[in-house]
Design an enzyme around this catalytic site. Sequence first.
Site, PDB file in Angstrom:
ATOM      1  N   HIS A 198     -59.053  10.611 -53.031  1.00 55.35           N
ATOM      2  CA  HIS A 198     -59.710  10.058 -51.849  1.00 55.35           C
ATOM      3  C   HIS A 198     -61.083   9.492 -52.201  1.00 55.35           C
ATOM      4  O   HIS A 198     -61.737   9.941 -53.145  1.00 55.35           O
ATOM      5  CB  HIS A 198     -59.842  11.122 -50.772  1.00 55.35           C
ATOM      6  N   GLU A 242     -63.945   9.840 -50.741  1.00 54.57           N
ATOM      7  CA  GLU A 242     -65.003  10.843 -50.688  1.00 54.57           C
ATOM      8  C   GLU A 242     -65.011  11.697 -51.953  1.00 54.57           C
ATOM      9  O   GLU A 242     -66.074  12.024 -52.490  1.00 54.57           O
ATOM     10  CB  GLU A 242     -64.800  11.764 -49.467  1.00 54.57           C
ATOM     11  N   CYS A 254     -60.497  13.811 -44.294  1.00 53.15           N
ATOM     12  CA  CYS A 254     -59.485  14.868 -44.213  1.00 53.15           C
ATOM     13  C   CYS A 254     -60.189  16.215 -44.401  1.00 53.15           C
ATOM     14  O   CYS A 254     -61.368  16.275 -44.766  1.00 53.15           O
ATOM     15  CB  CYS A 254     -58.400  14.664 -45.277  1.00 53.15           C
ATOM     16  N   CYS A 297     -61.516  16.838 -48.049  1.00 58.76           N
ATOM     17  CA  CYS A 297     -62.733  16.072 -48.330  1.00 58.76           C
ATOM     18  C   CYS A 297     -63.930  16.658 -47.602  1.00 58.76           C
ATOM     19  O   CYS A 297     -65.015  16.760 -48.173  1.00 58.76           O
ATOM     20  CB  CYS A 297     -62.543  14.602 -47.962  1.00 58.76           C
TER      21      CYS A 297
END
Length: 177
Positions: free
Chosen positions: A85, A87, A113, A116
Amino acid sequence: MMEIKKYEKESEHLRKTRPTKDEYFMLLANLVSLRGTCPRLKVGAIAVKDGYILASGYNGAPSKMDHCIDVGCLMVDGHCHRVVHAEQNVVSMAARKGISLEGATLYVTHFPCDTCLKILINAGIKEIVYGKMYKNEVTEVLLKEAEEKGLIKIRQFKLDKERVKVFLDEVMKDEND
């Protein structure tokens, strides 16, 4: 001889076309997202502190591994597991470069999410500014607790399409002439 000269017309134009800090950093997060390599969703993120960019990231395969756009998405329960991801890539980039994210703000194109969110809290991120909602009930539960404990703040900031057009026109004005 020195003089102070005011450029009223030019100054007024600059006031109208200069992005706010939120606009500026969210525009950059969106630009970073264009590097994403998962066709399901392109996400971009940048960590900022004291007005300076510390790290950036987009969603894509781990370094030197095959990308979704080349070999397909590795799907489990409706989620692609090939990508890291955006992040997570911000935190990873900062760690590799020895940059502390303590007290930083993360601008990200989409609501994070739950994984993250937990990583961002542990990295010391104090505020998340997201653009688009990506519904995640687990994140919302964890976020409520984290906000109540003063660990992190989160807010939505949506770019105005008309303002984005103004910025793009300004960037491209010499190119189009």
